[in-house]
Design a protein around this motif. Sequence first.
Motif, PDB file in Angstrom:
ATOM      1  N   UNK A  95      20.360  -1.760   6.309  1.00  0.00           N
ATOM      2  CA  UNK A  95      19.531  -1.940   5.161  1.00  0.00           C
ATOM      3  C   UNK A  95      18.462  -0.903   4.920  1.00  0.00           C
ATOM      4  N   UNK A  96      18.225  -0.485   3.689  1.00  0.00           N
ATOM      5  CA  UNK A  96      17.274  -0.050   3.177  1.00  0.00           C
ATOM      6  C   UNK A  96      15.914  -0.818   3.153  1.00  0.00           C
ATOM      7  N   UNK A  97      15.063  -0.566   3.851  1.00  0.00           N
ATOM      8  CA  UNK A  97      13.695  -1.267   3.825  1.00  0.00           C
ATOM      9  C   UNK A  97      12.645  -0.484   2.991  1.00  0.00           C
ATOM     10  N   UNK A  98      12.898  -0.203   1.910  1.00  0.00           N
ATOM     11  CA  UNK A  98      12.178   0.902   0.694  1.00  0.00           C
ATOM     12  C   UNK A  98      10.893   0.055   0.413  1.00  0.00           C
ATOM     13  N   UNK A  99      11.136  -1.122   0.228  1.00  0.00           N
ATOM     14  CA  UNK A  99       9.897  -1.876  -0.350  1.00  0.00           C
ATOM     15  C   UNK A  99       9.949  -3.342  -0.290  1.00  0.00           C
TER      16      UNK A  99
ATOM     17  N   UNK B 130       7.639  -7.569  -3.732  1.00  0.00           N
ATOM     18  CA  UNK B 130       6.746  -7.324  -4.905  1.00  0.00           C
ATOM     19  C   UNK B 130       6.770  -5.935  -5.292  1.00  0.00           C
ATOM     20  N   UNK B 131       7.459  -5.263  -4.485  1.00  0.00           N
ATOM     21  CA  UNK B 131       7.683  -3.639  -4.742  1.00  0.00           C
ATOM     22  C   UNK B 131       6.598  -2.712  -4.006  1.00  0.00           C
ATOM     23  N   UNK B 132       5.921  -3.340  -2.907  1.00  0.00           N
ATOM     24  CA  UNK B 132       5.024  -2.435  -2.161  1.00  0.00           C
ATOM     25  C   UNK B 132       5.711  -1.834  -1.203  1.00  0.00           C
ATOM     26  N   UNK B 133       5.415  -0.524  -0.862  1.00  0.00           N
ATOM     27  CA  UNK B 133       6.042   0.313   0.084  1.00  0.00           C
ATOM     28  C   UNK B 133       5.371  -0.268   1.317  1.00  0.00           C
ATOM     29  N   UNK B 134       6.137   0.226   2.816  1.00  0.00           N
ATOM     30  CA  UNK B 134       5.671  -0.244   3.739  1.00  0.00           C
ATOM     31  C   UNK B 134       4.125   0.155   4.218  1.00  0.00           C
TER      32      UNK B 134
END
Length: 369
Positions: free
Chosen positions: A52-56, A59-63
């Motif tokens: 998986x891409x765990x890009x956000x 809620x749209x927050x970046x890691x």
Amino acid sequence: MTQRLLRSAALLIACMAARTLPAEELPWVRVAPDQRSFVTEPSGKPFVAWGFNYDHDETGRLIEDYWDDEWPKVEADFQEMKDLGANVVRVHLQFGKFMEAADKPNEKALDQLGRLVSLAEKQGLYLDLTGLGCYHKKDVPAWYDALEETARWESQARFWEAVAARCAKSPAIFCYDLMNEPVVPGSIGKAKDWLGPAFGDKHFVQYVTLETKGRERPEVARAWISLLVKAIRRHDAKHLVTVGLVPWSLDKPGLTSGFVPEKIAGDLDFVAVHIYPEKEKLADARETLQGFAVGKPVIVEEMFPLKCSAEELGTFIGDMKGVSSGWVGFYWGKTPDELRRSGTLQDAIVLGTLDLFRSRRDAIVPRPE
């Protein structure tokens, strides 16, 4: 206690109860002798990246926006991705969070990255570390935007030196991805911004230069790749290096990125492409993917049914499993049960992809060691 905290607590308990692989047991991944696939060493068993891409988050927050204050959420999300069958998680590191100045890495961010690597080791997951992100324009330092090409590249090289030095000894690194969707602008005129158009509130496409100044576009791309790979190799001679390419990188009429696969792959260990198949156009997607098979392993580093059904995406995966050595979808922080309860169309689509991901894994991914 909120539902999210309850979920985090439950998954953490499950994580502690489950058997995990210590770092010394997690095998390293390398390119296979056939130069078309991956194997683990020292066993030589086939390895297919599936994750998986765990890009956000949801809620749209970046890691980097929450990994300091909400570390249990990161642990819970990693456990959920592992439970869904992933062996790879793609994490997108933002340049502005990792560099305090052009030549000064942020040690606190690097420490937190080290913590993430340790988490991956414990859970038996590999990381695709994608760097130099400028996804939220407000987080891009003004001094970085002001740099000319040479100075900007040197600062990018310093970023990768710092990351590679921190991660070199861990078997949990699947690869370093130099940048998400880099582009060399056309030969006429000068780009007005280092960032491409926004998708929602995020800028996923980025220019590596503002103007070619008479150079061929693939020449610029090769020089940029060479500089960053050398920076990594000063500290890490073993881990794989790639770059995440847009599907319109092939040398065809129309819109192109300048990163023509057969012309820029020399210093890369494998090729990574982002493909979103379209409804009733699977033949086009198959042809595109085949175009990135240029004598090195190729993976589909991003995929999602934006313009097709989950069923059609599954057909594409099945048709091309002999070409691609990896498939990476998306996980945005909601479990299948949470998606199922929400009742929204968007969550229903995401749920369909997670169900597809679980159902197809055994047919694509060799059994682990």
